[in-house]
Scaffold this active site. Structure first.
Site, PDB file in Angstrom:
ATOM      1  N   ARG A  61     -84.906 -36.705 -94.292  1.00  0.00           N
ATOM      2  CA  ARG A  61     -85.290 -36.536 -95.273  1.00  0.00           C
ATOM      3  C   ARG A  61     -86.633 -35.055 -95.073  1.00  0.00           C
ATOM      4  O   ARG A  61     -86.833 -33.782 -95.417  1.00  0.00           O
ATOM      5  CB  ARG A  61     -86.579 -37.194 -96.561  1.00  0.00           C
ATOM      6  CG  ARG A  61     -85.012 -37.840 -96.930  1.00  0.00           C
ATOM      7  CD  ARG A  61     -86.084 -39.418 -97.578  1.00  0.00           C
ATOM      8  NE  ARG A  61     -86.444 -39.934 -96.705  1.00  0.00           N
ATOM      9  CZ  ARG A  61     -86.826 -41.554 -97.621  1.00  0.00           C
ATOM     10  NH1 ARG A  61     -87.449 -41.820 -98.595  1.00  0.00           N
ATOM     11  NH2 ARG A  61     -87.513 -42.185 -96.120  1.00  0.00           N
ATOM     12  N   LYS A 172     -79.102 -54.903 -89.649  1.00  0.00           N
ATOM     13  CA  LYS A 172     -79.698 -55.311 -90.219  1.00  0.00           C
ATOM     14  C   LYS A 172     -80.496 -55.217 -90.659  1.00  0.00           C
ATOM     15  O   LYS A 172     -81.277 -54.355 -90.247  1.00  0.00           O
ATOM     16  CB  LYS A 172     -79.239 -57.158 -88.878  1.00  0.00           C
ATOM     17  CG  LYS A 172     -81.012 -56.462 -88.246  1.00  0.00           C
ATOM     18  CD  LYS A 172     -81.190 -58.073 -87.975  1.00  0.00           C
ATOM     19  CE  LYS A 172     -82.091 -58.242 -86.995  1.00  0.00           C
ATOM     20  NZ  LYS A 172     -83.376 -57.567 -87.738  1.00  0.00           N
ATOM     21  N   GLU A 240     -89.842 -64.545 -77.370  1.00  0.00           N
ATOM     22  CA  GLU A 240     -90.695 -62.795 -76.941  1.00  0.00           C
ATOM     23  C   GLU A 240     -91.719 -63.199 -77.171  1.00  0.00           C
ATOM     24  O   GLU A 240     -92.610 -63.639 -76.959  1.00  0.00           O
ATOM     25  CB  GLU A 240     -90.227 -62.092 -78.131  1.00  0.00           C
ATOM     26  CG  GLU A 240     -88.694 -62.079 -78.500  1.00  0.00           C
ATOM     27  CD  GLU A 240     -88.479 -60.788 -78.888  1.00  0.00           C
ATOM     28  OE1 GLU A 240     -88.108 -59.678 -79.022  1.00  0.00           O
ATOM     29  OE2 GLU A 240     -87.957 -60.731 -80.721  1.00  0.00           O
ATOM     30  N   ASP A 259     -85.413 -62.491 -89.326  1.00  0.00           N
ATOM     31  CA  ASP A 259     -85.147 -61.513 -88.407  1.00  0.00           C
ATOM     32  C   ASP A 259     -84.560 -61.973 -87.070  1.00  0.00           C
ATOM     33  O   ASP A 259     -83.921 -60.791 -86.371  1.00  0.00           O
ATOM     34  CB  ASP A 259     -86.564 -61.295 -87.761  1.00  0.00           C
ATOM     35  CG  ASP A 259     -87.086 -60.056 -87.390  1.00  0.00           C
ATOM     36  OD1 ASP A 259     -85.845 -58.729 -87.060  1.00  0.00           O
ATOM     37  OD2 ASP A 259     -88.019 -60.401 -85.770  1.00  0.00           O
ATOM     38  N   HIS A 264     -78.561 -63.007 -85.012  1.00  0.00           N
ATOM     39  CA  HIS A 264     -78.736 -63.226 -83.207  1.00  0.00           C
ATOM     40  C   HIS A 264     -78.735 -64.554 -83.440  1.00  0.00           C
ATOM     41  O   HIS A 264     -77.561 -64.883 -82.254  1.00  0.00           O
ATOM     42  CB  HIS A 264     -80.379 -62.879 -82.392  1.00  0.00           C
ATOM     43  CG  HIS A 264     -80.286 -61.372 -83.298  1.00  0.00           C
ATOM     44  ND1 HIS A 264     -79.577 -60.606 -83.838  1.00  0.00           N
ATOM     45  CD2 HIS A 264     -81.557 -60.931 -83.292  1.00  0.00           C
ATOM     46  CE1 HIS A 264     -80.026 -59.222 -84.065  1.00  0.00           C
ATOM     47  NE2 HIS A 264     -81.477 -59.521 -83.578  1.00  0.00           N
TER      48      HIS A 264
HETATM   49  C1  BG6 Z   1     -84.125 -57.325 -83.423  1.00  0.00           C
HETATM   50  C2  BG6 Z   1     -85.720 -57.549 -83.877  1.00  0.00           C
HETATM   51  O1  BG6 Z   1     -83.395 -57.470 -84.163  1.00  0.00           O
HETATM   52  O2  BG6 Z   1     -84.314 -58.468 -82.028  1.00  0.00           O
HETATM   53  C3  BG6 Z   1     -87.164 -57.881 -83.971  1.00  0.00           C
HETATM   54  O3  BG6 Z   1     -86.179 -56.995 -85.073  1.00  0.00           O
HETATM   55  C4  BG6 Z   1     -86.775 -58.017 -81.830  1.00  0.00           C
HETATM   56  O4  BG6 Z   1     -87.891 -58.482 -83.728  1.00  0.00           O
HETATM   57  C5  BG6 Z   1     -85.384 -57.949 -81.141  1.00  0.00           C
HETATM   58  O5  BG6 Z   1     -88.457 -58.014 -81.073  1.00  0.00           O
HETATM   59  C6  BG6 Z   1     -84.994 -58.670 -80.082  1.00  0.00           C
HETATM   60  O6  BG6 Z   1     -83.898 -58.531 -79.334  1.00  0.00           O
HETATM   61  P1  BG6 Z   1     -83.542 -58.208 -78.655  1.00  0.00           P
HETATM   62  O7  BG6 Z   1     -82.572 -57.105 -77.534  1.00  0.00           O
HETATM   63  O8  BG6 Z   1     -84.763 -57.006 -77.122  1.00  0.00           O
HETATM   64  O9  BG6 Z   1     -83.900 -58.908 -77.515  1.00  0.00           O
END
Ligand code: BG6
Length: 513
Positions: A61, A172, A240, A259, A264
């Site tokens: 935009r 996602k 994390e 999330d 994942h």
């Molecule tokens: C994303 C999430 O899909 O994956 C994040 O939205 C997360 O919150 C991230 O930090 C983690 O991905 P990776 O590749 O760093 O393990």
């Protein structure tokens, strides 16, 4: 890996073709483009993995010239590319294939101009009308954009007689629960068919995740043991150390379970637990993954409180630095009940996994970043080797997805010398040390696969639905019952006590990572 080979192809097997095309990124001024997409595209270019006739065009935009967009993208590549610094020669040529188009996502006149513009680019670059539309926007725009693309004849039918193709990549979240995922699918498929839709779960693009199938099905030693007779339990960890950063608004709507876990972690679970597919086509692989997700036992009654644990981080220290609590983060409600930690125990009700518990934990603000799958084998009969009446440690196969990508096997070993104490030792394979390469970023692999029309490493609709089917009742239960103890783990700890208690009730422990 060479430009056109598939990860699971035998050497010498026919390679795939990468058709000329234009990659359009909707929402191109957002973070994802500068941090992930453009660095990935640049690295594909650098390694000769893009079709020669290729154009990338941002659609967003904000008013911006092509030059301004290119400058921003260059900055993004310089900061985030896995290979630095940027190669000026490559970039100065490649930037001439990068363009920007300004328009609102629902602005007919903007799409009209865009259609004409894409035709001009086709004529100039020989991209033959083939299109990938990458929707890197808020999910609320997905349906509108698809509708407009169709209305302005920018989307073709699947297997269009003209031979041109159009594909759509979506990021996602695919819905926020089971019903909304179904509704989204219904809206999108009014104008698109499933083979044109590529749902990115970037975990599937990670080298180590791709290696799960190779590890399982190109080796014979483990597959015979890969079942309830030999495996005691399986643990999945996505830890994390970072918090939610600037994503307060997003996180308040999502939470950890939506999330990370629903997508994942369930993808990892399906790859670990699936049966061998009949071949390595996308359909055959997806079919087997879906069977796993379909067999996950739904929670009933007291399971919700016993087997699904949630947590939220409080103020603490990570890596020696003070870190705020979740409720103190920007754009987070002071009394938020959103989870930043989740641990779930589940069973897969099929022949192979009968009675084997799968423990999943994912969290923000733990002491370190580590994604790992650990398969713990049953202990051998304790007849021969017992020390002080204690059974020896179990064999554990740990698959490190990141960082320090590798595979380690813990075995018991006799300590040299006349007495015979037994000690667990680790056989450790490390990708980095062995192959001496930085693995390509997940987005490189996935963008390249989409250009090749290969959806193996994308999530299929039924995988998404089955996963939501399992998690939606848990989310509803959490929405209806206030957590009593939030925030319940300090930043830099391994999560709430209740998660330790959950696994301890089974006589097991979370792995120390
Ligand atoms: C994303 C999430 O899909 O994956 C994040 O939205 C997360 O919150 C991230 O930090 C983690 O991905 P990776 O590749 O760093 O393990």
């Amino acid at each position: 890996m060479n430009a056109s080979s598939h990860p699971f192809e035998e050497p010498g097997q026919t390679s795939r073709t990468l058709d000329p095309c234009i990659l359009v990124i909707f929402g191109a001024t957002g973070d994802l483009t500068a941090k992930k997409l453009m660095p990935a595209i640049y690295n594909l270019k650098r390694e000769g993995q893009l079709p020669t006739n290729f154009v990338c065009c941002g659609f967003a935009r904000r008013e911006k010239t092509h030059e301004e967009f290119r400058e921003e993208m260059k900055k993004g590549v310089n900061t985030h590319s896995r290979v630095k610094p940027i190669d000026e020669n490559i970039w100065s040529n490649f930037q001439n294939q990068i363009f920007y188009h300004q328009s609102g996502f629902d602005e007919d006149e903007g799409y009209d101009r865009f259609a004409k513009y894409l035709n001009e680019l086709d004529a100039q670059f020989g991209t033959k009308g083939n299109r990938i539309y990458y929707l890197s926007t808020q999910p609320s725009y997905f349906t509108k954009i698809i509708e407009k693309l169709k209305q302005h004849k920018l989307l073709y039918d699947h297997e269009d007689p003209s031979g041109k193709w159009s594909r759509v990549i979506i990021e996602k979240p695919f819905g926020h629960d089971y019903n909304s995922a179904l509704a989204l699918q219904k809206d999108l498929t009014k104008h698109l068919s499933e083979p044109q839709l590529y749902r990115i779960d970037h975990y599937l693009g990670k080298e180590t995740v791709q290696n799960l199938l190779v590890f399982r099905f190109a080796n014979s030693i483990f597959e015979n043991l890969w079942n309830h007779r030999y495996i005691d339990h399986v643990q999945f960890t996505v830890a994390e150390d970072i918090g939610i950063g600037t994503r307060g608004n997003f996180y308040e709507e999502q939470g950890l379970l939506r999330d990370i876990m629903q997508n994942h972690m369930m993808q990892l679970l399906s790859l670990i637990a699936m049966e061998p597919p009949v071949n390595l086509s996308a359909g055959a692989v997806h079919d087997e993954k879906v069977k796993v997700l379909e067999a996950v036992r739904p929670y009933k009654g007291e399971d919700f409180d016993k087997f699904a644990i949630r947590g939220q981080y409080a103020k603490g220290y990570v890596g020696g630095e003070e870190a705020k609590g979740y409720r103190e983060e920007d754009n987070v409600a002071k009394d938020s009940n959103v989870e930043t930690y989740a641990a779930v125990k589940l069973y897969i009700d099929n022949w192979r996994w009968d009675g084997v518990p799968f423990y999943l934990r994912g969290a923000k603000r733990l002491p370190k970043r580590a994604t790992e799958i650990a398969i713990t084998f049953k202990t051998p009969p304790g007849i021969l080797f017992k020390e002080n009446g204690e059974q020896h440690e179990s064999n554990v196969l740990a698959i490190r997805i990141q960082p320090n990508e590798g595979i380690a096997l813990k075995i018991n070993c006799k300590v040299p010398g006349p007495s015979s104490p037994i000690q667990p030792v680790k056989m450790d394979f490390r990708y980095g040390a062995f192959f001496g390469l930085t693995p390509p970023d997940a987005y490189e692999r996935l963008i390249c696969d989409c250009i090749a029309g290969d959806s193996t490493l994308f999530a299929r609709q039924d995988e998404v639905f089955h996963s939501w089917k399992f998690f939606t009742p848990i989310l509803e239960h959490w929405a209806n019952t206030k957590p009593k103890d939030f925030p319940n783990y300090p930043c830099g700890s391994w999560g709430p006590q209740s998660a330790e208690e959950m696994i301890a009730r089974d006589g097991r422990k979370w792995r120390l990572i």
